[in-house]
Design a protein around this motif. Structure first.
Motif, mmCIF file in Angstrom:
data_model
loop_
_atom_site.group_PDB
_atom_site.id
_atom_site.type_symbol
_atom_site.label_atom_id
_atom_site.label_comp_id
_atom_site.label_asym_id
_atom_site.label_seq_id
_atom_site.Cartn_x
_atom_site.Cartn_y
_atom_site.Cartn_z
ATOM 1 N N PRO A 26 0.817 -1.227 0.000
ATOM 2 C CA PRO A 26 0.000 0.000 0.000
ATOM 3 C C PRO A 26 0.846 1.270 0.000
ATOM 4 C CG PRO A 26 -0.883 -1.593 1.557
ATOM 5 C CD PRO A 26 0.398 -2.176 1.051
ATOM 6 N N ALA A 27 1.903 1.345 0.808
ATOM 7 C CA ALA A 27 2.692 2.589 0.883
ATOM 8 C C ALA A 27 3.316 2.898 -0.474
ATOM 9 C CB ALA A 27 3.764 2.471 1.962
ATOM 10 N N GLY A 28 3.925 1.901 -1.108
ATOM 11 C CA GLY A 28 4.604 2.105 -2.388
ATOM 12 C C GLY A 28 3.629 2.453 -3.500
ATOM 13 N N PHE A 86 9.644 -1.668 -8.228
ATOM 14 C CA PHE A 86 10.399 -2.922 -8.162
ATOM 15 C C PHE A 86 9.870 -3.680 -6.954
ATOM 16 C CE2 PHE A 86 12.924 0.198 -10.263
ATOM 17 C CZ PHE A 86 13.639 -0.478 -11.251
ATOM 18 N N ASN A 87 9.286 -4.851 -7.177
ATOM 19 C CA ASN A 87 8.608 -5.549 -6.080
ATOM 20 C C ASN A 87 9.129 -6.971 -5.918
ATOM 21 O OD1 ASN A 87 6.586 -5.534 -4.053
ATOM 22 N ND2 ASN A 87 5.274 -6.805 -5.349
ATOM 23 N N ARG A 88 9.433 -7.358 -4.687
ATOM 24 C CA ARG A 88 9.944 -8.710 -4.412
ATOM 25 C C ARG A 88 8.966 -9.800 -4.867
ATOM 26 N NH1 ARG A 88 9.326 -10.231 1.633
ATOM 27 N NH2 ARG A 88 7.200 -10.204 0.816
ATOM 28 N N ASP A 89 7.690 -9.593 -4.586
ATOM 29 C CA ASP A 89 6.694 -10.617 -4.917
ATOM 30 C C ASP A 89 6.260 -10.456 -6.373
ATOM 31 O OD1 ASP A 89 6.876 -11.051 -2.192
ATOM 32 O OD2 ASP A 89 5.126 -9.805 -1.746
ATOM 33 N N ILE A 90 5.771 -11.536 -6.937
ATOM 34 C CA ILE A 90 5.246 -11.440 -8.306
ATOM 35 C C ILE A 90 4.054 -10.485 -8.324
ATOM 36 C CG2 ILE A 90 3.926 -12.752 -10.037
ATOM 37 C CD1 ILE A 90 5.928 -14.998 -9.743
ATOM 38 N N GLY A 110 1.608 -6.410 -1.222
ATOM 39 C CA GLY A 110 2.290 -6.618 0.060
ATOM 40 C C GLY A 110 1.365 -7.289 1.062
ATOM 41 N N LEU A 111 1.359 -6.769 2.277
ATOM 42 C CA LEU A 111 0.552 -7.378 3.343
ATOM 43 C C LEU A 111 -0.944 -7.184 3.121
ATOM 44 C CD1 LEU A 111 2.759 -6.480 6.428
ATOM 45 C CD2 LEU A 111 2.118 -8.792 5.730
ATOM 46 N N ALA A 112 -1.314 -6.242 2.244
ATOM 47 C CA ALA A 112 -2.736 -6.101 1.950
ATOM 48 C C ALA A 112 -3.204 -7.342 1.185
ATOM 49 C CB ALA A 112 -2.985 -4.845 1.124
ATOM 50 N N LEU A 150 -10.360 -14.138 4.761
ATOM 51 C CA LEU A 150 -11.813 -14.018 4.586
ATOM 52 C C LEU A 150 -12.309 -12.576 4.531
ATOM 53 C CD1 LEU A 150 -13.140 -16.964 6.769
ATOM 54 C CD2 LEU A 150 -12.521 -16.913 4.363
ATOM 55 N N LYS A 151 -11.400 -11.609 4.669
ATOM 56 C CA LYS A 151 -11.826 -10.208 4.492
ATOM 57 C C LYS A 151 -11.824 -9.902 2.992
ATOM 58 C CE LYS A 151 -10.309 -8.439 8.963
ATOM 59 N NZ LYS A 151 -9.391 -7.534 9.674
ATOM 60 N N GLU A 152 -12.656 -10.661 2.278
ATOM 61 C CA GLU A 152 -12.590 -10.641 0.814
ATOM 62 C C GLU A 152 -12.991 -9.303 0.219
ATOM 63 O OE1 GLU A 152 -14.986 -14.020 0.239
ATOM 64 O OE2 GLU A 152 -13.287 -15.401 0.388
ATOM 65 N N ARG A 209 13.853 -8.466 -6.236
ATOM 66 C CA ARG A 209 14.139 -8.108 -4.841
ATOM 67 C C ARG A 209 15.365 -7.207 -4.797
ATOM 68 N NH1 ARG A 209 14.645 -12.479 0.104
ATOM 69 N NH2 ARG A 209 14.132 -10.984 1.746
ATOM 70 N N VAL A 210 15.201 -6.050 -4.220
ATOM 71 C CA VAL A 210 16.303 -5.080 -4.166
ATOM 72 C C VAL A 210 17.072 -5.268 -2.862
ATOM 73 C CG1 VAL A 210 16.849 -2.610 -4.013
ATOM 74 C CG2 VAL A 210 15.070 -3.410 -5.596
ATOM 75 N N GLY A 211 18.382 -5.251 -2.948
ATOM 76 C CA GLY A 211 19.186 -5.349 -1.730
ATOM 77 C C GLY A 211 20.594 -5.776 -2.025
ATOM 78 N N ALA A 258 9.763 1.375 0.044
ATOM 79 C CA ALA A 258 8.482 1.083 0.696
ATOM 80 C C ALA A 258 8.371 -0.440 0.789
ATOM 81 C CB ALA A 258 7.339 1.674 -0.119
ATOM 82 N N CYS A 259 9.468 -1.035 1.272
ATOM 83 C CA CYS A 259 9.586 -2.501 1.240
ATOM 84 C C CYS A 259 9.130 -3.154 2.545
ATOM 85 C CB CYS A 259 11.025 -2.902 0.902
ATOM 86 S SG CYS A 259 12.235 -1.983 1.835
ATOM 87 N N GLY A 260 8.399 -2.396 3.380
ATOM 88 C CA GLY A 260 7.840 -2.990 4.589
ATOM 89 C C GLY A 260 8.914 -3.362 5.593
ATOM 90 N N GLY A 279 5.867 4.061 4.821
ATOM 91 C CA GLY A 279 5.050 2.933 5.281
ATOM 92 C C GLY A 279 5.770 2.154 6.367
ATOM 93 N N TRP A 280 5.593 0.847 6.350
ATOM 94 C CA TRP A 280 6.217 0.016 7.389
ATOM 95 C C TRP A 280 7.742 0.001 7.255
ATOM 96 C CZ3 TRP A 280 3.228 -4.874 9.425
ATOM 97 C CH2 TRP A 280 1.972 -4.462 9.901
ATOM 98 N N ALA A 281 8.261 0.422 6.099
ATOM 99 C CA ALA A 281 9.716 0.545 5.966
ATOM 100 C C ALA A 281 10.215 1.756 6.763
ATOM 101 C CB ALA A 281 10.105 0.697 4.500
ATOM 102 N N THR A 338 3.472 -0.754 12.091
ATOM 103 C CA THR A 338 2.644 0.293 12.686
ATOM 104 C C THR A 338 1.507 0.689 11.759
ATOM 105 O OG1 THR A 338 4.548 1.110 13.856
ATOM 106 C CG2 THR A 338 2.697 2.610 13.715
ATOM 107 N N GLY A 339 0.299 0.412 12.215
ATOM 108 C CA GLY A 339 -0.883 0.956 11.546
ATOM 109 C C GLY A 339 -1.470 0.075 10.464
ATOM 110 N N LEU A 340 -2.711 0.410 10.151
ATOM 111 C CA LEU A 340 -3.470 -0.311 9.137
ATOM 112 C C LEU A 340 -3.124 0.231 7.749
ATOM 113 C CD1 LEU A 340 -6.877 -0.462 11.014
ATOM 114 C CD2 LEU A 340 -5.148 -2.254 10.843
ATOM 115 N N VAL A 341 -3.779 -0.321 6.751
ATOM 116 C CA VAL A 341 -3.519 0.084 5.362
ATOM 117 C C VAL A 341 -3.662 1.596 5.178
ATOM 118 C CG1 VAL A 341 -4.499 -0.022 3.034
ATOM 119 C CG2 VAL A 341 -4.080 -2.121 4.291
ATOM 120 N N GLY A 342 -4.678 2.171 5.824
ATOM 121 C CA GLY A 342 -4.908 3.613 5.680
ATOM 122 C C GLY A 342 -3.709 4.423 6.164
#
Ligand SMILES: Cc1cc2nc3c(=O)[nH]c(=O)nc-3n(C[C@H](O)[C@H](O)[C@H](O)COP(=O)(O)OP(=O)(O)OC[C@H]3O[C@@H](n4cnc5c(N)ncnc54)[C@H](O)[C@@H]3O)c2cc1C
Length: 457
Positions: free
Chosen positions: A11-13, A30-34, A38-40, A47-49, A75-77, A98-100, A351-353, A358-362
């Motif tokens: 969400p942050a990125g 550039f995102n680690r996951d396909i 992220g956590l969203a 089930l929070k569909e 994955r950057v690093g 914004a890599c969490g 964001g979490w990076a 800390t905090g929800l998606v908002g």
């Protein structure tokens, strides 16, 4: 061309990228996951569909912007696919990290590496189907302890008590170092699992810790605690259903004791005293009094930490950010080199990076957007830098033997997953490993090409 790079498409990125693209700059994620999100996508309860679908739609709109370019599976690093220096060599005007918070917090306990001991984030990544966690062993047993009493701990308890296909749990025990008045989970999250609590057992637990809490000025009478945190327990006739959810307050894990097979068999916990600090907050101080609890699974839900492997300078609280003496309460987004004592120009965290766990998606969204504002200001003043274009960046990544996933690939993957869901008569379907995703993308592409080659009837 002045292009901005964003590392991480949570969400942050993504919300940062949206503002930067709207300001007219080419924006490269550039995102680690396909997949993005992220956590969203891979943390929020499966089930929070409705919430997940709403977020996915907004993320897709960001990726559809003509000046937003997506490179998934990168994955950057300093120890990963692409280093920060390699990104810099592509002439970006600024980079937002914004890599969490991908590191896991450990307590340094003996036996911490025993089988059946997991970090919460890895465990939620597993049940939310993020590769490679989706296909790793996160087996759970009958007696499970979860350390921590925030929303993540309650999400995990919910999964174990209600929704895991294995249905093995007999008892989930939430262990917290502080008392019941310092519960961090929200009312709406505990509601999902409250029916697994025993009122009698909870009253007994409150009785057990009441004197220690009272010494710190805390009234933990059942009436008060139930009113604030366990509304259903106010009803004296409340009936509980198995499996059982219980709480143990004022207790800190002290040692993990494995069995002959190396799996956790018991957890030693220290009883804590609660001490009031000068600023009015409390500290939990472990005493020498200990007790051993039989458990076969232990999950630490005590927050995450930043991944030092990214290669950003680290401070005491994670990635180092510039001191802000004139506005001490305000967040600082600029990356800071603590050795040289200077702001690293054009390097930002969001964001979490910036602030782990800390905090929800908002909150992450707001953080990304405020950060984007600062980046736009910086880039508008920066000289022209001739950032590489999408095709040149793709070529560089491929030359390194990497397999970047583009926006067009994500579209094909979504079609393949929808097809798979339909075939299996499911609401939704996710591939559990990267190879399966790449195969699905290739097959979907071949199918599309086949269709476009068919002669018109
Ligand atoms: C279990 C759990 C449940 C939650 N439930 C809710 C909820 O119900 N409602 C709610 O509003 N919020 C919820 N949250 C909080 C929410 O998920 C976060 O606020 C938000 O996702 C944080 O966004 P972020 O972009 O900062 O980080 P993340 O979401 O962690 O995104 C980080 C991104 O960076 C990428 N990345 C990581 N390392 C690298 C690297 N080295 N190189 C490139 N890319 C990298 C990752 O692939 C990921 O895409 C929950 C969180 C957890 C842990």
């Amino acid at each position: 061309m002045k292009g901005v790079f964003v590392v991480g498409a949570g969400p942050a990125g993504l919300f940062a990228a949206r503002l930067i693209a709207r300001a007219g700059y080419e924006t490269f994620l550039f995102n680690r996951d396909i997949k993005p999100g992220g956590l969203a996508e891979y943390g929020i309860y499966p089930l929070k569909e409705k919430m997940k679908a709403g977020l996915r739609k907004q993320f897709a709109q960001v990726l559809d912007m003509p000046n937003v370019h997506y490179f998934g599976n990168i994955r950057v690093g300093s120890a990963y696919d692409v280093t920060i220096e390699e990104l810099e060599s592509m002439h970006c005007a600024a980079i937002i990290f914004a890599c969490g918070a991908q590191g896991t917090r450990k307590l340094g306990l003996s036996g911490e590496n025993a089988k059946g001991v997991y970090a919460a984030k890895d465990f939620v990544y597993h049940y939310n189907q993020l590769p490679p966690y989706a296909s790793m062993d996160f087996s759970t047993g009958r007696r499970i302890a979860v350390i921590g009493m925030g929303n993540v701990a309650i999400d995990i308890a919910r999964w174990l008590l209600e929704d895991t296909p294995e249905k093995r749990a007999h008892n989930v025990l939430v262990i917290a170092r502080r008392g019941p008045l310092e519960i961090k989970f929200d009312e709406k999250e505990i509601e999902f699992v409250e029916r697994h609590l025993s009122r009698r057992e909870m009253v007994r637990e409150l009785e057990r810790v009441k004197e220690r809490c009272a010494r710190c000025g805390q009234d933990v009478s059942p009436a008060k605690v139930f009113e604030h945190h366990f509304l259903q327990l106010k009803d004296e006739g409340f009936a509980s259903i198995p499996p059982r959810l219980s709480f143990r307050f004022l207790s800190s894990p002290a040692a993990i004791l494995p069995d002959a097979n190396g799996r956790i068999a018991r957890l030693a916990v220290a009883e804590n005293e609660l001490v009031r600090k000068e600023d009015g907050s409390t500290a939990a101080i472990p005493t020498s009094e200990r007790r051993e609890i039989e458990v076969d699974t232990l999950i630490f839900a005590i927050g995450d930490k930043h991944d030092a492997g990214v290669g950003l300078p680290m401070g005491p609280e994670g990635y180092a950010t510039a001191p802000n003496p004139d506005h001490p309460g305000e967040p600082s987004f600029e990356v800071w080199d603590p050795d040289a004592r200077f702001v690293m120009p054009g390097r930002y965290v969001a964001g979490w990076a910036r602030h782990a766990s800390t905090g929800l998606v908002g909150v992450a969204r707001h953080d990304g957007e405020v950060c984007a504002g600062k980046v736009i200001e910086f880039v508008s003043r920066a000289p022209e830098c001739a950032t590489l274009g999408e095709q040149e960046i793709l070529a560089r990544l491929k030359t390194k033997g990497l397999c970047p996933v583009t926006r067009a690939d994500l579209e094909l993957l979504a079609q393949a997953e929808a097809r798979e869901a339909q075939a299996r008569q499911l609401n939704s379907f996710k591939f559990a490993d990267n190879d399966a995703m790449f195969n699905a993308i290739a097959e979907e592409r071949a199918r599309m090409q086949g269709q476009s080659l068919k002669p018109a009837a």
